[in-house]
Design a protein around this motif. Structure first.
Motif, PDB file in Angstrom:
ATOM      1  N   LYS A   1      -8.267 -38.408 -27.562  1.00  0.00           N
ATOM      2  CA  LYS A   1      -7.393 -37.245 -28.207  1.00  0.00           C
ATOM      3  C   LYS A   1      -8.398 -36.141 -28.572  1.00  0.00           C
ATOM      4  O   LYS A   1      -9.795 -36.228 -28.662  1.00  0.00           O
ATOM      5  CB  LYS A   1      -6.759 -37.585 -29.399  1.00  0.00           C
TER       6      LYS A   1
ATOM      7  N   TYR B   1      -7.684 -36.968 -21.735  1.00  0.00           N
ATOM      8  CA  TYR B   1      -7.721 -35.756 -22.188  1.00  0.00           C
ATOM      9  C   TYR B   1      -9.073 -34.800 -22.007  1.00  0.00           C
ATOM     10  O   TYR B   1     -10.065 -35.707 -22.222  1.00  0.00           O
ATOM     11  CB  TYR B   1      -7.530 -35.570 -23.952  1.00  0.00           C
ATOM     12  N   ARG B   2      -9.134 -33.802 -21.469  1.00  0.00           N
ATOM     13  CA  ARG B   2     -10.674 -33.093 -21.273  1.00  0.00           C
ATOM     14  C   ARG B   2     -11.271 -33.021 -22.352  1.00  0.00           C
ATOM     15  O   ARG B   2     -12.622 -33.032 -22.238  1.00  0.00           O
ATOM     16  CB  ARG B   2     -10.146 -31.884 -20.468  1.00  0.00           C
TER      17      ARG B   2
ATOM     18  N   THR C   1      -8.324 -33.454 -14.898  1.00  0.00           N
ATOM     19  CA  THR C   1      -7.999 -34.288 -15.841  1.00  0.00           C
ATOM     20  C   THR C   1      -6.861 -34.240 -16.311  1.00  0.00           C
ATOM     21  O   THR C   1      -5.803 -33.365 -16.118  1.00  0.00           O
ATOM     22  CB  THR C   1      -9.104 -33.725 -17.018  1.00  0.00           C
ATOM     23  N   ASP C   2      -6.335 -35.199 -17.402  1.00  0.00           N
ATOM     24  CA  ASP C   2      -5.106 -35.351 -18.176  1.00  0.00           C
ATOM     25  C   ASP C   2      -3.866 -34.920 -17.048  1.00  0.00           C
ATOM     26  O   ASP C   2      -2.959 -34.473 -17.333  1.00  0.00           O
ATOM     27  CB  ASP C   2      -5.213 -34.143 -19.098  1.00  0.00           C
TER      28      ASP C   2
ATOM     29  N   ASP D   1      -7.468 -39.621 -15.868  1.00  0.00           N
ATOM     30  CA  ASP D   1      -6.096 -39.241 -16.702  1.00  0.00           C
ATOM     31  C   ASP D   1      -6.269 -38.989 -18.203  1.00  0.00           C
ATOM     32  O   ASP D   1      -5.264 -38.648 -18.940  1.00  0.00           O
ATOM     33  CB  ASP D   1      -5.144 -40.270 -16.293  1.00  0.00           C
TER      34      ASP D   1
END
Length: 397
Positions: A172, A234-235, A265-266, A232
């Protein structure tokens, strides 16, 4: 083999098979379920598929796993010495279980996102062995990557009387308030795999910048210049940020421009039956935007390989793949993936050892005000068969 709907994901077919045997009474409390190897042979699937199925069964309370021994059917009503789940007032299981008896034992809690890959399984085994050698009881809870759930589990462990905590934080972009509360109250805890920038804590992790840099420089040596780095997660997750920084360092150090469009990302990965052009990563691969991919987890590496097969691309002839962690687990066959090895066994042992020192009241270094242990382990590049020099026909403008 059971005749399940072939449209269901493979891991779900394995999960349903075991679940039905338990529900029908073929397997009863504490019976050992078929081994991973037996399930792989029966369903003709990879070990990671079986691992995902077993992780789902653990989460739903059907089985419990004992590293080094196997998987066993859980009891409907937990008791001392068996699988132990903590229920809230609604009766919902919190997916907390233990591996050794609680009687006359000191309790340590471990909060981690999931147990759906081999990195997590080996990490857990190393932590358990280290704590058990010191007479400590380990309880494990899964947050499912949810920050609110992670916070609740931390509070619950404290209420259960845990003397210390090991925390593998979720991906997160904001801090977990309960972790900050532990620090303020000088509660013993150690972070695993990542740290909180600007917040002084004990932690053990791999050198993520160096790992990504090693992966990219390896691909540069093969002539790749357009390299996707993908996850995948969060950056803003600190481990992802550090790996992207390492990716950029490699480009800059070799005098090449960085294309932000190659940093993905994400994003949601396409499901087994989803159209291949419905996902950003799939579109990138279908259009041959890059000649190589650095996957920031073994799970993403497996999905990249599956996606390439669906698009009729060969690995490594058409595209190369390097992953963080080895997606494969079988010791019977040679590993296929080039990967960054993070030594999860050592990470687990070091984290557990730091916590043990924190719990040792006779150790002056156990005062968190005076000293924090910040361990960053150097990764290794393991070269196997998933990357190769760029072919003439594969070079991009």
């Amino acid at each position: 083999m059971m005749n399940y709907d072939s449209r269901s994901p493979l891991y779900m077919q394995v999960q349903q098979y075991i679940q039905r045997r338990i529900e029908q009474g073929e397997l009863t409390a504490h019976d050992r379920i078929p081994t991973e190897k037996e399930l792989m042979a029966q369903f003709e699937v990879s070990r990671i598929t079986v691992v995902n199925a077993l992780a789902s069964l653990v989460k739903e309370g059907f089985i419990y796993r004992v590293p080094g021994r196997g998987s066993f059917v859980a009891e409907a009503a937990p008791r001392v010495g068996s699988t132990h789940s903590v229920n809230d007032s609604s009766g919902k299981s919190d997916s907390i279980y233990k591996h050794v008896t609680m009687e006359k034992s000191r309790l340590v809690g471990l909060v981690m996102p999931s147990l759906n890959d081999l990195f997590a399984m080996r990490l857990l085994a190393a932590i358990r062995e280290t704590l058990q050698a010191r007479g400590l009881t380990l309880m494990v809870a899964f947050s499912d990557g949810n920050k609110a759930e992670e916070e609740r589990l931390i509070r619950q462990f404290v209420q259960l009387g845990a003397e210390g905590l090991l925390i593998f934080p979720v991906d997160k972009d904001t801090y977990n308030e309960e972790i900050l509360s532990l620090k303020v109250n000088h509660f013993p805890f150690v972070l695993i795999d990542r740290y909180l920038p600007g917040v002084e804590t004990d932690y053990v992790c791999s050198d993520n910048r160096l790992g990504a840099q090693m992966a990219v420089e390896h691909l540069f040596q093969f002539g790749h210049r357009r390299i996707v780095i993908c996850t995948d997660a969060y950056r803003e997750c600190v481990s992802v940020k550090d790996r992207i920084a390492g990716y950029m360092n490699a480009y800059e150090g070799n005098g090449h421009m960085i294309d932000p469009a190659l940093i993905l990302t994400d994003f949601p990965m396409p499901s087994e039956h989803e159209a291949v052009d419905s996902n950003l990563l799939a579109e990138c691969m279908r259009n041959r935007t890059a000649t190589a991919y650095v996957a920031l987890s073994g799970r993403i590496g497996i999905q990249l390989l599956q996606l390439a097969k669906r698009l009729q691309l060969r690995v490594p002839e058409d595209i190369s793949i390097v992953t963080f962690d080895n997606p494969e687990s079988s010791t019977e066959h040679e590993t296929f993936f080039d990967h960054i090895y993070q030594n999860e066994d050592e990470i687990g042992r070091r984290a557990a050892s730091i916590l043990i020192r924190r719990l040792d009241k006779d150790d002056a270094s156990a005062d968190p005000v005076n000293k924090y242990e910040k361990v960053i382990l150097a990764p290794q590049l393991v070269i196997k068969r998933s990357s190769a020099p760029v072919q003439v026909y594969a070079k991009l403008p």
